[in-house]
Design an enzyme around this catalytic site. Structure first.
Site, PDB file in Angstrom:
ATOM      1  N   THR A  70       0.859  -1.185   0.000  1.00 47.06           N
ATOM      2  CA  THR A  70       0.000   0.000   0.000  1.00 47.06           C
ATOM      3  C   THR A  70       0.890   1.229   0.000  1.00 47.06           C
ATOM      4  O   THR A  70       1.909   1.277   0.687  1.00 47.06           O
ATOM      5  CB  THR A  70      -0.966   0.003   1.192  1.00 47.06           C
ATOM      6  OG1 THR A  70      -1.844  -1.126   1.066  1.00 47.06           O
ATOM      7  CG2 THR A  70      -1.834   1.263   1.221  1.00 47.06           C
ATOM      8  N   PHE A  91       1.114   5.351   0.581  1.00 46.06           N
ATOM      9  CA  PHE A  91       0.479   6.403   1.369  1.00 46.06           C
ATOM     10  C   PHE A  91       1.025   7.755   0.951  1.00 46.06           C
ATOM     11  O   PHE A  91       2.210   7.863   0.611  1.00 46.06           O
ATOM     12  CB  PHE A  91       0.793   6.216   2.861  1.00 46.06           C
ATOM     13  CG  PHE A  91       0.212   4.957   3.447  1.00 46.06           C
ATOM     14  CD1 PHE A  91      -0.974   4.986   4.154  1.00 46.06           C
ATOM     15  CD2 PHE A  91       0.856   3.738   3.302  1.00 46.06           C
ATOM     16  CE1 PHE A  91      -1.516   3.826   4.699  1.00 46.06           C
ATOM     17  CE2 PHE A  91       0.335   2.571   3.838  1.00 46.06           C
ATOM     18  CZ  PHE A  91      -0.863   2.617   4.540  1.00 46.06           C
TER      19      PHE A  91
END
Ligand code: PRE
Length: 357
Positions: free
Chosen positions: A258, A260
């Site tokens: 992921t 960010f």
């Protein structure tokens, strides 16, 4: 006896530790001086471009046998502790504590920060815009599930800049209070985590009910209070909620990550290894997108990401989220962006920041 051999080696380690400790505190005192200089001019304490340069330099200079990435982890924490002597920065993130978002905060800022867990991505932006937090960390994209639409929408509206990017591996584990699946009636997790482990769950526990909850940490909290609940979450949550891992690394894609965005009011200087994010739109005509992006090729600026998102209310059809290599102040990037802006019906510079490593 091996203890006899260990003693002189440990004495050497003790002596080296004393030297490291003295050097760390010498460094910390200089950082305090930097802090005083910054306080006189109200200059920002956190300087991502400078921290990126320090981390790149230590990896380059590292003679080994320590791994470059491990040396960077150590120096990230050293800078975090030094920075905290100047000011402890507050960072808003999508809570609760124990989620991958919290891990992303530590990856960017080290552990000497004040984390501010928020109930939603909107709240992360709001707290940062209001100044309750110095920075915010919001998930922007998952390698298996795609972009996080809410973050893209908020980036479009916000007055904040992107001042950093963090990419972390997302490894999910199945965990319960007792470390067994006997008597488990429900498997709980955030909907994204359930989706990322879908094939594995179908294969191993096809008949156990799945329930989407607000976050993986919330699932872990539920599992800690209910012996019929299993949670899918990261190892950090297992530790925090005192759960036993039944199966580790259950995500369908072993390379699941992921990304960010770090948002704040800061406008970064150049680190030498930067990336610039912008949002664009053009009138819906044949060849318009091609023409829009032509200045990038003309000035030799590489595009590293291109994402389109329907403009739900605007006068244009799509917003394009574009990342290019380099800093907006670099000569060729500045020229390309200037021309690009003239072709665009909508143009917003989100920020220039060090590329994640
Ligand atoms: O160089 C600075 O501006 C510092 O404040 C020092 C320091 C560091 O410890 O190296 C600490 C915080 C900044 O984010 C960057 C670097």
């Amino acid at each position: 006896m091996s203890e006899d051999k260990l003693l002189p080696l440990r004495q050497q380690i003790d002596a080296i530790d004393a030297e490291i400790l003295a050097l760390l505190n010498r460094r910390a005192k200089i950082a305090q001086e930097v802090g005083h200089v910054k306080a006189e001019t109200n200059a920002p304490v956190f300087r991502p471009e400078r921290e990126a340069q320090v981390l790149l330099k230590v990896a380059e200079r590292n003679p080994g046998p320590l791994q470059g990435a491990d040396v960077q982890t150590i120096f990230r924490e050293v800078m975090s502790a030094c920075r905290a002597l100047e000011k402890r920065v507050t960072v808003a993130y999508l809570g609760p504590a124990g989620t991958f978002s919290e891990q992303a905060v530590y990856q960017q800022f080290g552990h000497a920060v004040e984390g501010l867990p928020c109930v939603s991505i909107d709240e992360v932006f709001r707290a940062t815009e209001a100044g309750t937090a110095d920075f915010g960390v919001a998930p922007i994209e998952n390698s298996s599930e795609g972009v996080i639409n809410r973050t893209l929408d908020l980036l479009l509206q916000t007055t904040l800049n992107i001042s950093g990017e963090v990419s972390i591996p997302v490894h999910h584990s199945l965990m319960t209070k007792e470390g067994t699946m006997t008597g488990i009636a429900r498997i709980c997790a955030h909907s994204q985590a359930l989706a990322q482990c879908n094939a594995w769950l179908n294969q191993h526990y096809p008949s156990i009910e799945r329930q989407a909850v607000a976050s993986n940490a919330e699932a872990a909290r539920m599992a800690s209070e209910n012996e019929a609940v299993a949670a899918i979450a990261g190892e950090m949550a297992a530790q925090k909620y005192d759960l036993q891992v039944v199966s580790a690394n259950i995500q369908d894609d072993p390379h699941n990550r992921t990304r960010f965005a770090v948002v704040g009011r800061l406008q970064n200087g150049a680190s030498g290894k930067d990336q610039t994010s912008l949002v664009l739109s053009v009138a819906n005509k044949a060849g318009a997108v091609y023409k829009l992006l032509a200045p990038l090729a003309k000035h030799g600026v590489s595009m590293t990401r291109f994402e389109s998102r329907p403009a739900r209310m605007g006068a244009w059809e799509y917003y394009f989220y574009v990342d290019v290599e380099g800093h907006a102040a670099d000569d060729k990037v500045a020229k390309a962006l200037d021309e690009l802006q003239q072709n665009a019906a909508f143009y917003k510079l989100l920020g220039s920041y060090p590329r994640s490593f």
